[in-house]
Design a protein around this motif. Sequence first.
Motif, PDB file in Angstrom:
ATOM      1  N   ALA A 231       0.840  -1.201   0.000  1.00 53.19           N
ATOM      2  CA  ALA A 231       0.000   0.000   0.000  1.00 53.19           C
ATOM      3  C   ALA A 231       0.875   1.251   0.000  1.00 53.19           C
ATOM      4  CB  ALA A 231      -0.908  -0.006   1.229  1.00 53.19           C
ATOM      5  N   ASN A 232       0.298   2.348  -0.462  1.00 49.87           N
ATOM      6  CA  ASN A 232       1.023   3.616  -0.579  1.00 49.87           C
ATOM      7  C   ASN A 232       1.641   4.036   0.753  1.00 49.87           C
ATOM      8  OD1 ASN A 232       1.898   5.946  -2.046  1.00 49.87           O
ATOM      9  ND2 ASN A 232       0.267   7.117  -1.056  1.00 49.87           N
ATOM     10  N   TYR A 233       0.958   3.704   1.880  1.00 53.44           N
ATOM     11  CA  TYR A 233       1.421   4.044   3.230  1.00 53.44           C
ATOM     12  C   TYR A 233       2.837   3.544   3.483  1.00 53.44           C
ATOM     13  CZ  TYR A 233       1.492   3.741   8.386  1.00 53.44           C
ATOM     14  OH  TYR A 233       1.811   3.832   9.712  1.00 53.44           O
ATOM     15  N   ALA A 234       3.176   2.390   2.882  1.00 50.20           N
ATOM     16  CA  ALA A 234       4.488   1.795   3.135  1.00 50.20           C
ATOM     17  C   ALA A 234       5.430   1.919   1.934  1.00 50.20           C
ATOM     18  CB  ALA A 234       4.328   0.324   3.511  1.00 50.20           C
ATOM     19  N   SER A 235       5.078   2.762   0.970  1.00 51.86           N
ATOM     20  CA  SER A 235       5.974   2.927  -0.176  1.00 51.86           C
ATOM     21  C   SER A 235       7.078   3.918   0.179  1.00 51.86           C
ATOM     22  CB  SER A 235       5.196   3.411  -1.399  1.00 51.86           C
ATOM     23  OG  SER A 235       4.888   4.788  -1.285  1.00 51.86           O
ATOM     24  N   LEU A 236       8.260   3.648  -0.330  1.00 50.38           N
ATOM     25  CA  LEU A 236       9.408   4.500  -0.018  1.00 50.38           C
ATOM     26  C   LEU A 236       9.204   5.911  -0.576  1.00 50.38           C
ATOM     27  CD1 LEU A 236      11.990   4.214   1.540  1.00 50.38           C
ATOM     28  CD2 LEU A 236      13.168   3.551  -0.558  1.00 50.38           C
ATOM     29  N   LYS A 237       8.548   6.003  -1.728  1.00 53.46           N
ATOM     30  CA  LYS A 237       8.290   7.310  -2.328  1.00 53.46           C
ATOM     31  C   LYS A 237       7.396   8.157  -1.417  1.00 53.46           C
ATOM     32  CE  LYS A 237       6.252   9.600  -6.325  1.00 53.46           C
ATOM     33  NZ  LYS A 237       5.432   9.445  -7.566  1.00 53.46           N
ATOM     34  N   ARG A 238       6.317   7.514  -0.916  1.00 48.06           N
ATOM     35  CA  ARG A 238       5.396   8.226  -0.017  1.00 48.06           C
ATOM     36  C   ARG A 238       6.096   8.639   1.273  1.00 48.06           C
ATOM     37  NH1 ARG A 238       0.949  11.397   0.907  1.00 48.06           N
ATOM     38  NH2 ARG A 238       0.290  11.101   3.068  1.00 48.06           N
ATOM     39  N   ILE A 239       6.917   7.767   1.804  1.00 49.07           N
ATOM     40  CA  ILE A 239       7.639   8.045   3.049  1.00 49.07           C
ATOM     41  C   ILE A 239       8.558   9.248   2.873  1.00 49.07           C
ATOM     42  CG2 ILE A 239       9.501   7.157   4.529  1.00 49.07           C
ATOM     43  CD1 ILE A 239       8.061   4.391   4.336  1.00 49.07           C
ATOM     44  N   MET A 240       9.256   9.317   1.736  1.00 49.74           N
ATOM     45  CA  MET A 240      10.156  10.446   1.477  1.00 49.74           C
ATOM     46  C   MET A 240       9.373  11.755   1.385  1.00 49.74           C
ATOM     47  SD  MET A 240      13.180   9.287   1.557  1.00 49.74           S
ATOM     48  CE  MET A 240      14.009  10.761   0.984  1.00 49.74           C
ATOM     49  N   GLU A 241       8.198  11.696   0.748  1.00 46.84           N
ATOM     50  CA  GLU A 241       7.353  12.886   0.648  1.00 46.84           C
ATOM     51  C   GLU A 241       6.930  13.368   2.039  1.00 46.84           C
ATOM     52  OE1 GLU A 241       4.050  11.780  -1.760  1.00 46.84           O
ATOM     53  OE2 GLU A 241       5.183  11.797  -3.651  1.00 46.84           O
ATOM     54  N   GLU A 242       6.524  12.423   2.896  1.00 45.39           N
ATOM     55  CA  GLU A 242       6.071  12.770   4.250  1.00 45.39           C
ATOM     56  C   GLU A 242       7.214  13.357   5.074  1.00 45.39           C
ATOM     57  OE1 GLU A 242       3.788   9.906   6.435  1.00 45.39           O
ATOM     58  OE2 GLU A 242       2.813   9.141   4.630  1.00 45.39           O
ATOM     59  N   LEU A 243       8.380  12.743   4.986  1.00 45.86           N
ATOM     60  CA  LEU A 243       9.518  13.225   5.769  1.00 45.86           C
ATOM     61  C   LEU A 243       9.962  14.615   5.311  1.00 45.86           C
ATOM     62  CD1 LEU A 243      11.616   9.941   6.151  1.00 45.86           C
ATOM     63  CD2 LEU A 243      10.347  11.139   7.954  1.00 45.86           C
ATOM     64  N   ASP A 244       9.929  14.844   3.995  1.00 47.71           N
ATOM     65  CA  ASP A 244      10.274  16.178   3.472  1.00 47.71           C
ATOM     66  C   ASP A 244       9.286  17.223   3.977  1.00 47.71           C
ATOM     67  OD1 ASP A 244      12.455  15.234   2.120  1.00 47.71           O
ATOM     68  OD2 ASP A 244      11.456  15.082   0.173  1.00 47.71           O
ATOM     69  N   TYR A 245       8.008  16.867   3.955  1.00 42.93           N
ATOM     70  CA  TYR A 245       6.975  17.780   4.440  1.00 42.93           C
ATOM     71  C   TYR A 245       7.167  18.067   5.932  1.00 42.93           C
ATOM     72  CZ  TYR A 245       2.392  19.429   5.972  1.00 42.93           C
ATOM     73  OH  TYR A 245       1.378  20.157   6.541  1.00 42.93           O
ATOM     74  N   ALA A 246       7.441  17.003   6.694  1.00 45.43           N
ATOM     75  CA  ALA A 246       7.645  17.163   8.144  1.00 45.43           C
ATOM     76  C   ALA A 246       8.839  18.061   8.423  1.00 45.43           C
ATOM     77  CB  ALA A 246       7.832  15.796   8.790  1.00 45.43           C
ATOM     78  N   ASP A 247       9.912  17.901   7.648  1.00 42.44           N
ATOM     79  CA  ASP A 247      11.103  18.748   7.819  1.00 42.44           C
ATOM     80  C   ASP A 247      10.765  20.225   7.629  1.00 42.44           C
ATOM     81  OD1 ASP A 247      12.766  16.668   8.393  1.00 42.44           O
ATOM     82  OD2 ASP A 247      13.602  16.486   6.362  1.00 42.44           O
ATOM     83  N   LYS A 248       9.930  20.509   6.630  1.00 40.85           N
ATOM     84  CA  LYS A 248       9.547  21.903   6.368  1.00 40.85           C
ATOM     85  C   LYS A 248       8.765  22.500   7.531  1.00 40.85           C
ATOM     86  CE  LYS A 248       9.418  21.318   1.339  1.00 40.85           C
ATOM     87  NZ  LYS A 248       8.546  21.163   0.149  1.00 40.85           N
ATOM     88  N   ILE A 249       7.837  21.706   8.076  1.00 42.63           N
ATOM     89  CA  ILE A 249       7.038  22.191   9.210  1.00 42.63           C
ATOM     90  C   ILE A 249       7.929  22.414  10.428  1.00 42.63           C
ATOM     91  CG2 ILE A 249       5.177  21.626  10.825  1.00 42.63           C
ATOM     92  CD1 ILE A 249       4.190  22.340   8.044  1.00 42.63           C
ATOM     93  N   MET A 250       8.847  21.495  10.684  1.00 48.12           N
ATOM     94  CA  MET A 250       9.741  21.612  11.840  1.00 48.12           C
ATOM     95  C   MET A 250      10.645  22.839  11.701  1.00 48.12           C
ATOM     96  SD  MET A 250      10.717  17.581  12.370  1.00 48.12           S
ATOM     97  CE  MET A 250       9.414  16.345  12.460  1.00 48.12           C
ATOM     98  N   ASN A 251      11.124  23.081  10.470  1.00 49.59           N
ATOM     99  CA  ASN A 251      11.944  24.270  10.228  1.00 49.59           C
ATOM    100  C   ASN A 251      11.129  25.545  10.424  1.00 49.59           C
ATOM    101  OD1 ASN A 251      14.320  22.897   9.619  1.00 49.59           O
ATOM    102  ND2 ASN A 251      13.799  22.687   7.446  1.00 49.59           N
ATOM    103  N   GLN A 252       9.889  25.496   9.977  1.00 45.73           N
ATOM    104  CA  GLN A 252       9.009  26.653  10.131  1.00 45.73           C
ATOM    105  C   GLN A 252       8.763  26.970  11.606  1.00 45.73           C
ATOM    106  OE1 GLN A 252       5.378  26.218   7.883  1.00 45.73           O
ATOM    107  NE2 GLN A 252       4.460  28.080   8.724  1.00 45.73           N
ATOM    108  N   LEU A 253       8.613  25.920  12.403  1.00 45.49           N
ATOM    109  CA  LEU A 253       8.362  26.093  13.841  1.00 45.49           C
ATOM    110  C   LEU A 253       9.640  26.438  14.609  1.00 45.49           C
ATOM    111  CD1 LEU A 253       5.944  23.067  14.368  1.00 45.49           C
ATOM    112  CD2 LEU A 253       5.345  25.474  14.693  1.00 45.49           C
ATOM    113  N   GLY A 254      10.790  26.098  14.034  1.00 43.41           N
ATOM    114  CA  GLY A 254      12.057  26.352  14.723  1.00 43.41           C
ATOM    115  C   GLY A 254      12.255  25.462  15.941  1.00 43.41           C
ATOM    116  N   CYS A 255      11.670  24.259  15.918  1.00 46.12           N
ATOM    117  CA  CYS A 255      11.761  23.354  17.078  1.00 46.12           C
ATOM    118  C   CYS A 255      12.977  22.449  16.982  1.00 46.12           C
ATOM    119  CB  CYS A 255      10.491  22.513  17.184  1.00 46.12           C
ATOM    120  SG  CYS A 255      10.253  21.377  15.799  1.00 46.12           S
ATOM    121  N   ARG A 256      13.336  21.863  18.097  1.00 46.66           N
ATOM    122  CA  ARG A 256      14.406  20.864  18.119  1.00 46.66           C
ATOM    123  C   ARG A 256      13.903  19.571  17.509  1.00 46.66           C
ATOM    124  NH1 ARG A 256      18.695  21.825  21.680  1.00 46.66           N
ATOM    125  NH2 ARG A 256      19.528  19.929  20.733  1.00 46.66           N
TER     126      ARG A 256
END
Length: 280
Positions: A231-256
């Motif tokens: 399933a898409n949930y466990a695809s490496l492509k989807r995982i990379m997209e999610e992690l990239d998105y999460a990185d952007k949010i974390m950078n925006q928040l300036g959190c550790r």
Amino acid sequence: MEEEIKIEDKNFPVPKVFVVSDSIGETAELVTRAAASQFDSGNVEIKRFPYVTDKEYIDEIIEEARLEKYSIIVATIILPDVRDYLIGKANMLGIPIVDIMGPMMAAFSKVMKISPKLEPGLVRKLDEEYFKKIEAIEFAVKYDDGKDPRGLPRADIIFIGVSRTSKTPLSMYLAHKRYKVANVPLVPEVVPPDELFQQPSSKIIGLTINPEQLFEIRKERLKSLGLNERANYASLKRIMEELDYADKIMNQLGCRVINVTNKAVEETASKVLEIIKRGK
């Protein structure tokens, strides 16, 4: 501070019990009422003297007890010098006194071969710690997985990250240490709640993970649920997209950010507490 409870009885003399404690006196009052219930009337007048930690206060209590015809002193005093002083003064004036804590602590010391802490109100403090833990656990359950962003301002710690980065296990682990923890999942299709961006970055912790390990974790998760592991949930492509998105949010928040790859919950929790304490 005094608490007085009077119960009238016309057939029997009503003893006046002076409950003296270096905490709030609940234990001594319960014992007094239990003993009084064994007599026909069960009536007793109780005057409670909490937070007694000095001899001067004891002199005042003794003087008042001396003026009563049927007085008894019931004490839960931890500090030995204060307790001994109270017992000595009561015995000198022939006032019956029951020392609840002294014999109990002596028995424990004899068996355990250690000295007591001699800290007044310790039972109450332990009770308070217990209820704080229960409150924190209930908080973690209520505000798990972004269920209600209104809880974010009340949280001590907020975890953010993609699915399967240990947000919930960490929240529950730290709740048992009496921290109020909320967590918010980061999903590209879902905009994080406004409340998240209104919180200080010092209490927000981003959780990230190696894509390959997350791939294996999610694949096993789908297997355990009886679902197609492709399933898409466990695809490496989807995982990379999610992690990239999460990185952007974390950078925006300036959190550790903590990388939880190959880390046990306890190890990550220890790192979280280091960050939180440094931020205070």
